[in-house]
Design an enzyme around this catalytic site. Structure first.
Site, PDB file in Angstrom:
ATOM      1  N   HIS A   1      42.832  51.648  42.554  1.00  0.00           N
ATOM      2  CA  HIS A   1      42.779  50.203  42.339  1.00  0.00           C
ATOM      3  C   HIS A   1      43.950  49.438  42.934  1.00  0.00           C
ATOM      4  CE1 HIS A   1      45.641  51.154  39.142  1.00  0.00           C
ATOM      5  NE2 HIS A   1      45.981  49.890  39.178  1.00  0.00           N
TER       6      HIS A   1
HETATM    7  C1  UD1 Z   1      46.543  45.032  37.047  1.00  0.00           C
HETATM    8  C2  UD1 Z   1      48.043  45.291  37.255  1.00  0.00           C
HETATM    9  C3  UD1 Z   1      48.271  46.733  37.690  1.00  0.00           C
HETATM   10  C4  UD1 Z   1      47.611  47.702  36.726  1.00  0.00           C
HETATM   11  C5  UD1 Z   1      46.121  47.344  36.626  1.00  0.00           C
HETATM   12  C6  UD1 Z   1      45.385  48.278  35.673  1.00  0.00           C
HETATM   13  C7  UD1 Z   1      49.347  43.344  37.979  1.00  0.00           C
HETATM   14  C8  UD1 Z   1      50.062  42.734  39.110  1.00  0.00           C
HETATM   15  N1  UD1 Z   1      48.615  44.421  38.258  1.00  0.00           N
HETATM   16  O1  UD1 Z   1      45.912  45.121  38.316  1.00  0.00           O
HETATM   17  O2  UD1 Z   1      49.648  46.998  37.709  1.00  0.00           O
HETATM   18  O3  UD1 Z   1      47.770  49.008  37.205  1.00  0.00           O
HETATM   19  O4  UD1 Z   1      46.011  45.999  36.151  1.00  0.00           O
HETATM   20  O5  UD1 Z   1      44.029  48.008  35.672  1.00  0.00           O
HETATM   21  O6  UD1 Z   1      49.444  42.871  36.882  1.00  0.00           O
HETATM   22  N2  UD1 Z   1      38.763  41.995  36.876  1.00  0.00           N
HETATM   23  C9  UD1 Z   1      37.574  42.034  36.185  1.00  0.00           C
HETATM   24  N3  UD1 Z   1      37.631  42.233  34.843  1.00  0.00           N
HETATM   25  C10 UD1 Z   1      38.797  42.397  34.172  1.00  0.00           C
HETATM   26  C11 UD1 Z   1      40.001  42.335  34.896  1.00  0.00           C
HETATM   27  C12 UD1 Z   1      39.976  42.150  36.252  1.00  0.00           C
HETATM   28  O7  UD1 Z   1      36.504  41.904  36.743  1.00  0.00           O
HETATM   29  O8  UD1 Z   1      38.757  42.598  32.950  1.00  0.00           O
HETATM   30  C13 UD1 Z   1      38.723  41.826  38.345  1.00  0.00           C
HETATM   31  C14 UD1 Z   1      38.898  40.410  38.791  1.00  0.00           C
HETATM   32  O9  UD1 Z   1      38.033  40.188  39.859  1.00  0.00           O
HETATM   33  C15 UD1 Z   1      40.318  40.363  39.288  1.00  0.00           C
HETATM   34  C16 UD1 Z   1      40.568  41.796  39.762  1.00  0.00           C
HETATM   35  O10 UD1 Z   1      39.746  42.609  38.925  1.00  0.00           O
HETATM   36  O11 UD1 Z   1      40.494  39.448  40.309  1.00  0.00           O
HETATM   37  C17 UD1 Z   1      42.005  42.201  39.622  1.00  0.00           C
HETATM   38  O12 UD1 Z   1      42.465  42.035  38.284  1.00  0.00           O
HETATM   39  P1  UD1 Z   1      44.028  41.765  37.940  1.00  0.00           P
HETATM   40  O13 UD1 Z   1      44.251  41.790  36.491  1.00  0.00           O
HETATM   41  O14 UD1 Z   1      44.498  40.574  38.678  1.00  0.00           O
HETATM   42  O15 UD1 Z   1      44.790  42.975  38.601  1.00  0.00           O
HETATM   43  P2  UD1 Z   1      44.466  44.508  38.589  1.00  0.00           P
HETATM   44  O16 UD1 Z   1      44.070  44.863  39.960  1.00  0.00           O
HETATM   45  O17 UD1 Z   1      43.551  44.903  37.466  1.00  0.00           O
END
Ligand code: UD1
Length: 355
Positions: free
Chosen positions: A201
Site C-alpha cells: 500500500h
Molecule cells: C495510511 C498511512 C500509512 C499507513 C496506512 C495503513 C499516512 C500518511 N499514511 O496510508 O502510514 O501504513 O494508512 O493503512 O497517514 N481509503 C478508503 N477507505 C478508508 C481509508 C482510505 O477507501 O477507510 C482510500 C481512499 O481512497 C484514500 C486512500 O485509501 O484516498 C488512502 O488513504 P489514506 O488514509 O490517505 O492513506 P493510506 O494509504 O491508507
C-alpha cells in the site's frame, strides 16, 4: 488525570488497545478515544475496534480522505475544538500517520502534554510522508516511548533529552501476544497448505503504475509456484483498476481482512511479502520469513535480528528468495528485547511516575 488517545488509521488501533487496557486498570484515570476518521471503511476501522475489545471512539472527527495538507489541516481544526472543550492533562498519539502529527501539532500549540507511542523509528528517507510525521512528532512530544534501542539512539542523536526517552518495547506485539490464541478460529476457509501472504500500500510502490504492474506480474509468476493470498488495501485497489482485465486464480485478491483473520494467515504463511511497517515486526515475532519490497526500513531491528529481508525493487531477488524459502532455506530470527506483551504496562508506569 484526564487522558486522551488519538487514532486515525488502521495500524494505530492495535497499538491503542493494550495501552487503553493498561490505563483502565489504574485508579483515577479518566480516558477517552478520539478517532480522526482518516480511515473510515468498516473493514479498515470498526471491525478492529470490535476484535480488539475496544469501545467505539468517544469522538469521531470524520475527516475522511483528502490531500495530505487538507487531511492534516482538517484534523487540526477539529481536534483543537475537542481539546478546548475537554482540556486533558495528557494526549497520547501513536505511530506515524497523518493523524499522529496533526494531533501532536495541536497539543504543542495549546501547551497540552503529549506522549508519542512508537517514537524514534527512522527510515532516513524523507520522501516517505511517514518519516516526516515521525521526525516532527518526536521533536514536540514531552514523552517518547520507544520500541527498540535503535530508536533511543536516533532520538539522542537528534537532541532529545535523555529524560524524555523511555524504552518500553513494542505495543503492537502486546496486541499480537494477547490475540494470538484466538486467531486460529478466524482462518479463512479453503486455504492451500502452503501460501504466500502479500500486502502492498505504500505510495512509493502503488502510486507508480508501471512499477505496480511489474510487481503484480512478478507476483503472478510466484503464484504459479506458491499460491498467493493478497488482501488489497483501498489505495492499491484504486490504482489496480484498469491495469489489466484478469489475474491468475493462484493470485487470490481479497478485501482487507479483520485483525484476527490476518494474524491467523500471517502465522500460517510460508512467506509474507509486504511494504507495511507493522507486518515486518509481526513476522519477526512469529518467526515467519518476511520479504519487504522497500529500499529501507524504519524498523532495522527486524532485519538485524529478525526474519525480515529488504528486497527493494529487485524482482529476481524476490523470486529467488521465495524459491529458497520453498526449498526450506530461511533466515532464522530472534525476538527483540522487550517485545514480550508488556510494553503498555511499562508506558503506564512511566506516566504514573512522571505526571
Ligand atoms: C495510511 C498511512 C500509512 C499507513 C496506512 C495503513 C499516512 C500518511 N499514511 O496510508 O502510514 O501504513 O494508512 O493503512 O497517514 N481509503 C478508503 N477507505 C478508508 C481509508 C482510505 O477507501 O477507510 C482510500 C481512499 O481512497 C484514500 C486512500 O485509501 O484516498 C488512502 O488513504 P489514506 O488514509 O490517505 O492513506 P493510506 O494509504 O491508507
Amino acid at each position: 488525570m484526564r487522558l486522551v488517545h488519538v487514532v486515525g488509521a488502521r495500524p494505530n488501533l492495535m497499538k491503542l488497545a493494550p495501552v487503553y487496557r493498561a490505563f483502565a486498570a489504574v485508579p483515577d484515570i479518566e480516558q477517552s478515544v478520539v478517532h480522526t476518521g482518516q480511515h473510515y471503511d468498516l473493514n479498515m476501522s470498526d471491525v478492529f475496534f470490535q476484535q480488539l475489545g475496544l469501545n467505539s471512539p468517544d469522538v469521531n472527527l470524520h475527516v475522511g480522505s483528502a490531500s495530505h495538507a487538507k487531511q492534516v489541516a482538517e484534523i487540526m481544526v477539529r481536534f483543537e475544538k475537542v481539546l478546548s472543550d475537554t482540556r486533558p492533562d495528557l494526549v497520547l498519539v501513536y505511530g506515524d500517520v497523518n493523524s499522529t502529527i496533526a494531533a501532536a501539532l495541536v497539543c504543542s500549540k495549546m501547551r497540552i502534554r503529549l506522549g508519542h507511542v512508537e517514537a524514534g523509528l527512522r527510515s532516513f528517507d524523507r520522501s516517505m510522508p511517514e518519516e516526516i510525521n515521525r521526525l516532527l512528532t518526536d521533536q514536540i512530544a514531552d514523552f517518547l516511548f520507544t520500541p527498540s534501542e535503535d530508536a533511543n539512539q536516533n532520538l539522542a542523536r537528534e537532541g532529545a533529552p535523555a529524560e524524555v526517552i523511555n524504552l518500553v518495547g513494542n505495543v503492537m506485539i502486546d496486541s499480537l501476544v494477547r490475540m494470538l490464541p484466538a486467531c486460529q478460529m478466524h482462518l479463512p476457509p479453503n486455504l492451500p497448505s502452503h501460501f504466500a501472504l502479500v500486502t502492498l500500500h505504500r505510495p512509493s510502490n502503488v502510486d507508480d503504475l508501471p512499477w505496480l504492474d511489474e510487481m503484480l506480474q512478478s507476483l503472478a509468476q510466484i503464484a504459479a509456484r506458491l499460491p498467493i493470498l493478497f488482501p488489497v488495501h483501498p489505495r492499491t485497489k484504486e490504482r489496480m483498476i484498469g491495469l489489466r482485465d484478469g489475474w491468475p486464480s493462484a493470485l487470490r485478491l481479497m478485501e482487507p481482512l479483520p485483525y484476527l483473520a490476518f494474524l491467523a494467515l500471517e502465522q500460517q504463511a510460508t512467506v509474507v511479502i509486504t511494504d507495511s511497517g507493522g507486518i515486518q515486526e509481526e513476522t519477526t515475532y512469529l518467526g515467519v520469513p518476511c520479504l519487504t519490497i522497500r529500499e529501507n526500513t524504519e524498523r532495522p531491528i527486524t532485519v538485524k535480528i529478525g526474519t525480515n529481508i529488504l528486497v527493494g525493487r529487485d524482482q529476481k531477488r524476490i523470486r529467488d528468495q521465495v524459491e529458497q524459502i520453498i526449498s526450506g532455506i530461511r533466515k532464522k530470527g530472534k525476538i527483540p528485547p522487550l517485545w514480550d506483551g508488556h510494553a503498555a504496562e511499562r508506558i503506564v508506569e512511566v506516566i504514573h511516575r512522571l505526571v
